[in-house]
Design an enzyme around this catalytic site. Sequence first.
Site: not given
Length: 583
Positions: A321, A514
């Site tokens: 996403d 991340e």
Amino acid sequence: MPGRTWELCLLLLLGLGLGSQEALPPPCESRIYCHGELLHQVQMAKLYQDDKHFVDMPLSTAPDEVLQSFSELSEAYNHSIPTRQLQAFVAEHFQDVGQELQPWTPADWKDSPQFLQKISDAKLRAWAGQLHQLWKKLGKKMKPEVLSHPERFSLIYSDHPFIVPGGRFLEFYYWDSYWVMEGLLLSEMAETVKGMLQNFLDLVKTYGHVPNGGRVYYLQRSQPPLLTLMMDRYLSHTNDIAFLQENIETLALELDFWTKNRSVSVSLGGKSYILNRYYVPYGGPRPESYSKDAELADTLPEGDREPLWAELKAGAESGWDFSSRWLIGGPNPNLLSSIRTSKLVPVDLNAFLCQAEELMSNFYARLGNDSQARKYRTLRAQRLDTLNAVLRDEESGAWFDYDLETGKKNREFYPSNLTPLWAGCFSDPSVADKALKYLEDSHILTYQYGIPTSLQKTGQQWDFPNAWAPLQDVVIRGLAKSPSPQAQEVAFQLAQNWIRTNFDVYSQKSAMYEKYDISNGGQPGGGGEYEVQEGFGWTNGVVLMLLDRYGDRLTSGAQLAFLEPHCLVAALLLSFLLSLLPW
């Protein structure tokens, strides 16, 4: 009740289909955390930089009292509360983010796990030791009041402590946890892994699936189904067959969720094939990205807003996403408003399920249940045939997402195009050599700092120039498991590139991220809906996996870290040509 009347008006204003189109249900029942006037006014006022902040705040009193107070305040200001009064209301009725969690040091954490001794480079070994320390920083345990007063929290109660990704992500996430668990098992923390597994299994028993993450607003969407693989990795380290026996039916229940709710039929050449897709038919903006979703919907005709919100949720369910993967074929493939996730059959999802079916067959065989073992063996064989018929492309040597509306494959590069290699879901013995040629033809081997998520620059975080740890693992381990020496060597070089990027950034910033931007020497990534996050669970897990696999060869030194791109391609091409000679 006046507040309910306003809520109906609000639904009309948001275009939730109270006309020609039937409204979809909200992401959860909570009129504070999932839908309703309170959520709308607070999120559209943008009291916080990140919409997720508000929906993660616990309540100070019972929800009905909060809603009643809000209704009175909203009536007093004709349903448009000034920012200052809204801030005061939130301060009075909500607690700070994270109050429901407490730090937790895993009881099975130990100083010097064995794998550290396998790392030859002293700097990398010291770094791995620091990453091992981070498990203590990322450990969380829920306070008892989450169990005694669940209605006051968006957090879903879990019995066992867990490891979180880090940064804004204070709760656990489904697919992140697989790579976290791989790292924890190398750190010899099998009891922590068992607790996290039990949390997921409990969620399946309660909800029929594993939600995207541990919040009520995530309840109606899942994430890539890796629970069966998590169990397999836990068993490989512990041989805890009793735990498997206790939970095998719950694993089957999770796969049933994908069969019943995420299946789609594809007709090709007179035959019908069943595959799976990401699909979340629930309405309204995502609560954790509410204002962004509402503003994006404002750019579309009223009748297109509800479908947009459902497609955004499906994109979130994919774990990607967001990405050009889900925008391609839309009116403008560079705009998020073009998202059409559920119209595509994803390679990775079907490869994950193929792998899960094989593991389930093995599990049932180990437990002596031959009929169930046969059932899952048949399901896996059927899926393998389907992958070959619908998603496989013999000419390029890769698999591609299939567009349900156009009947065509999306031939753009994504690391997910090689997930069947990682998942062991293929029948062609030359698949690794073909995958190498695909990577070369796509010019992926020219990137020195990591494998890009795509070659499309849309500004979305799952696109160029970002590189993500799980996708490095998909390609590297897919190649490494091959019997082909050249595939194994390229896997090592890709691992060296990724380790060097992570190590260099850590050396500069004392943090793991991340995602990474590989366009300019390797830096923390960017793009998407929020600032890049530190922590970081799955990044740490993948680094530990690579250090474990290649610890005797990996180096922190610049002179050996990168093989020049043209050398790597030339070496690969030479190996490939030599392999074709009739020795």
